[in-house]
Every structure is written in C-alpha cells, then in structure tokens.
Design an enzyme around this catalytic site. Structure first.
Site, PDB file in Angstrom:
ATOM      1  N   MET A  30       0.848  -1.190   0.000  1.00  0.00           N
ATOM      2  CA  MET A  30       0.000   0.000   0.000  1.00  0.00           C
ATOM      3  C   MET A  30       0.889   1.247   0.000  1.00  0.00           C
ATOM      4  SD  MET A  30      -3.430  -0.887   2.052  1.00  0.00           S
ATOM      5  CE  MET A  30      -2.825  -0.592   3.688  1.00  0.00           C
ATOM      6  N   HIS A  37       9.480  -3.592   3.210  1.00  0.00           N
ATOM      7  CA  HIS A  37       9.080  -3.760   1.799  1.00  0.00           C
ATOM      8  C   HIS A  37      10.318  -3.971   0.924  1.00  0.00           C
ATOM      9  CE1 HIS A  37       5.651  -1.111   3.254  1.00  0.00           C
ATOM     10  NE2 HIS A  37       5.012  -2.148   2.773  1.00  0.00           N
ATOM     11  N   GLY A 147       5.091 -10.095   4.001  1.00  0.00           N
ATOM     12  CA  GLY A 147       5.919 -10.071   5.207  1.00  0.00           C
ATOM     13  C   GLY A 147       5.262 -10.840   6.348  1.00  0.00           C
ATOM     14  N   GLN A 153      -2.459 -12.286   7.721  1.00  0.00           N
ATOM     15  CA  GLN A 153      -2.670 -11.997   6.292  1.00  0.00           C
ATOM     16  C   GLN A 153      -1.974 -13.072   5.435  1.00  0.00           C
ATOM     17  OE1 GLN A 153      -2.675  -8.004   4.257  1.00  0.00           O
ATOM     18  NE2 GLN A 153      -0.543  -8.492   3.894  1.00  0.00           N
TER      19      GLN A 153
HETATM   20  O1  PAF Z   1      -0.143  -5.744   3.490  1.00  0.00           O
HETATM   21  C1  PAF Z   1      -0.566  -4.819   2.776  1.00  0.00           C
HETATM   22  O2  PAF Z   1       0.095  -3.814   2.559  1.00  0.00           O
HETATM   23  C2  PAF Z   1      -1.956  -4.931   2.145  1.00  0.00           C
HETATM   24  O3  PAF Z   1      -2.845  -5.580   3.008  1.00  0.00           O
HETATM   25  C3  PAF Z   1      -1.946  -5.599   0.762  1.00  0.00           C
HETATM   26  C4  PAF Z   1      -1.499  -7.050   0.847  1.00  0.00           C
HETATM   27  C5  PAF Z   1      -1.040  -4.842  -0.178  1.00  0.00           C
HETATM   28  C6  PAF Z   1      -3.353  -5.594   0.167  1.00  0.00           C
HETATM   29  O4  PAF Z   1      -3.843  -4.304   0.013  1.00  0.00           O
END
Ligand code: PAF
Length: 281
Positions: A30, A37, A147, A153
């Site tokens: 995002m 990242h 991550g 997630q």
């Molecule tokens: O982890 C994130 O930054 C968000 O949840 C993702 C996986 C990009 C989905 O919008």
C-alpha cells in the site's frame, strides 16, 4: 523502471514478459515503503526475472473509522525505493481503475479471517483477499511476496491460493525491525516522539513470551498473561489482543502449545494500532 497506472498497460507488459519465458515476482503493497518492503522487493528480484511492486491503498480493506483517508502516501519516494531494490515495474492504479462503478464481488475466506485482527477489523481480510486476487489476475505472478509481520494476512493468502487453485507460489519473508526492536511499519509515522519511545514494548513483551516458551512453559494462557503483563507496564499502550493460535490455521490454542504456533499481539499506542508476532515450532 516503468510506472503503470492502467490495468491494460500492466497486462500488456506482463504478457510480453511471459512470451519471452520470463518469471514474474509480485510484491503487493500500500506504499509508503520501508526497509521491510525493500527486503521483499530484493528477495523477489533475486528469485524472478521481473519484479512488479503494486502500490495501492485499497479502500475496501479499511473500516469506516479507520485511517484510509490519512494513510501516508509518497509515490515519488516509493518509486525510487522500488528502483533501488531492483523492481522492473510499479503498478499504481487509481481506486476507480480497480473498482469500477457497481463493483460487488468479494472474496471471503471464512473463519480464519475472524480471529486475531479479524475481531476488531471485521471487513479487513475480505478487502485484502479481493484486492490480492485482482492483483494476481492482472499481474499473473509466478511468486508473490508478503511479510511475516502480517502473519494472519500471510496465512489467509495461503488459504486463498489453495482454496481457489491459484497458480502462484507464496513467499513469506521475515519481519524487519528498527534497532530498538519495533517492527517496521508504514503506520510508525503516526507515532509522536513519546509514543515512538513506548512502541518497542510490543517486541519486548513478545520476547518475554518467547523466552518463557523456550524455558519450557507450554500453557497458552500463561504465555499470553506474561506478554500482556509486560505491555501493561507501558502507560501509553492499550491491548487490542494477545493471542496464541495454530499456524497457518489461525485456530485458538486452548491449553498446551504444540506444533507450529503463532503468538501475536495488536496494541494501540495512543491512536495508532500496531501489530507484531513470533512463530514457534
Ligand atoms: O499488506 C498490505 O500492505 C496490504 O494488506 C496488501 C497485501 C497490499 C493488500 O492491500
């Protein structure tokens, strides 16, 4: 490095790469990128011929009272980080490019999304799964990089891929931390100096829980209590949850910890909600 705003342009590029027999790694983000990242992009660059970083603040994964409108954004800075880390393309669509008028198809992975963060963020993972599925359809990656900081997630994406027979390999990369242990997060910029000093309490508390387990404590309640006790020493911290669940099933552990287990916490430091975790077994 290319910056693409349209789905059709992104698809054209990926189709060219695929025709040449090149492998593609996708790092969904995002934006407001940090070293966490960057480590995902570098890993993707080491393991694939081409790397796409998607930068999209996904409106449908934010609840009504959450931080969608103020979520930090800086596409120029993000693009140079992507380039430096070895990305070949940044996919940065607008919200109305991703969600046409009348959009109404969502992916719900069921109970796994109702534990941990799902309790206080009931629509969050439905939004994440929907956008990730869309990104997979657009970029058609061979591998996708996430991550471990967002461990639930990652477990949910694992289930999404399995349940829907998606032809993507999931790669989960380690948490990257500041020198005082705070997990890197785009949301750390919300912390004022006093809150920033308080925030490493999550990591300290989890370390206390981890050493308790290493010293032979198996009882999940005792581990949760030890972690909560450390967090509660910090006056600016308010616990959302401290939990122990089987991983990657995300099923609560009642009684003794055995097998692969995720120990996770979400804590408000002032108004900022931070998450952190460790996995044992
Ligand atoms: O982890 C994130 O930054 C968000 O949840 C993702 C996986 C990009 C989905 O919008």
């Amino acid at each position: 490095m290319m910056i693409l705003n349209n789905i059709s342009d992104m698809r054209k590029i990926v189709d060219q790469w695929k025709k040449q027999g090149l492998t593609v790694g996708l790092v969904p983000t995002m934006g407001f990128l940090h070293e966490g990242h960057e480590s995902l992009i570098k890993r993707a660059a080491a393991e694939n011929d081409r790397v796409v970083v998607s930068i999209f603040v996904n409106p449908i994964q934010f609840g009504k009272n959450e931080d969608f409108s103020v979520y930090p954004r800086n596409i120029e800075r993000d693009s140079s980080i992507c380039q430096r880390a070895g990305a070949h393309a940044v996919f940065n669509p607008a919200a109305d490019e991703m969600y046409l008028d009348g959009f109404s198809t969502y992916i719900d992975v069921g109970d796994i999304s109702k534990e941990l963060c799902g309790k206080s963020r009931p629509i969050h993972f439905r939004g994440v799964c929907t956008v990730v599925a869309k990104l997979f359809n657009i970029v058609k990656p061979d591998r996708a990089y996430f991550g471990q900081k967002d461990a639930q997630q990652a477990a949910i994406i694992h289930k999404l891929i399995k349940d829907l027979n998606m032809d993507v390999e999931l790669v989960v990369c380690p948490i990257v931390r500041e020198s005082d242990g705070l997990a890197k997060s785009s949301r750390n910029v919300y912390l004022n100096p006093e809150e920033r000093k308080a925030a490493p309490v999550l990591h300290r508390a989890l370390c206390a829980g981890e050493s308790l387990i290493s010293s032979g404590q198996k009882d999940a309640e005792a581990v949760k209590k030890a972690i909560a006790d450390v967090i509660n020493t910090e006056p600016l911290a308010k616990i959302d949850y401290v939990d122990v669940v089987a991983f990657p099933e995300i099923k609560p552990v009642n009684g003794d910890i055995s097998g692969k287990t995720l120990v996770a916490t979400a804590v408000f430091i002032g108004k900022t909600r931070l998450i952190d975790n460790f996995i044992v077994g």
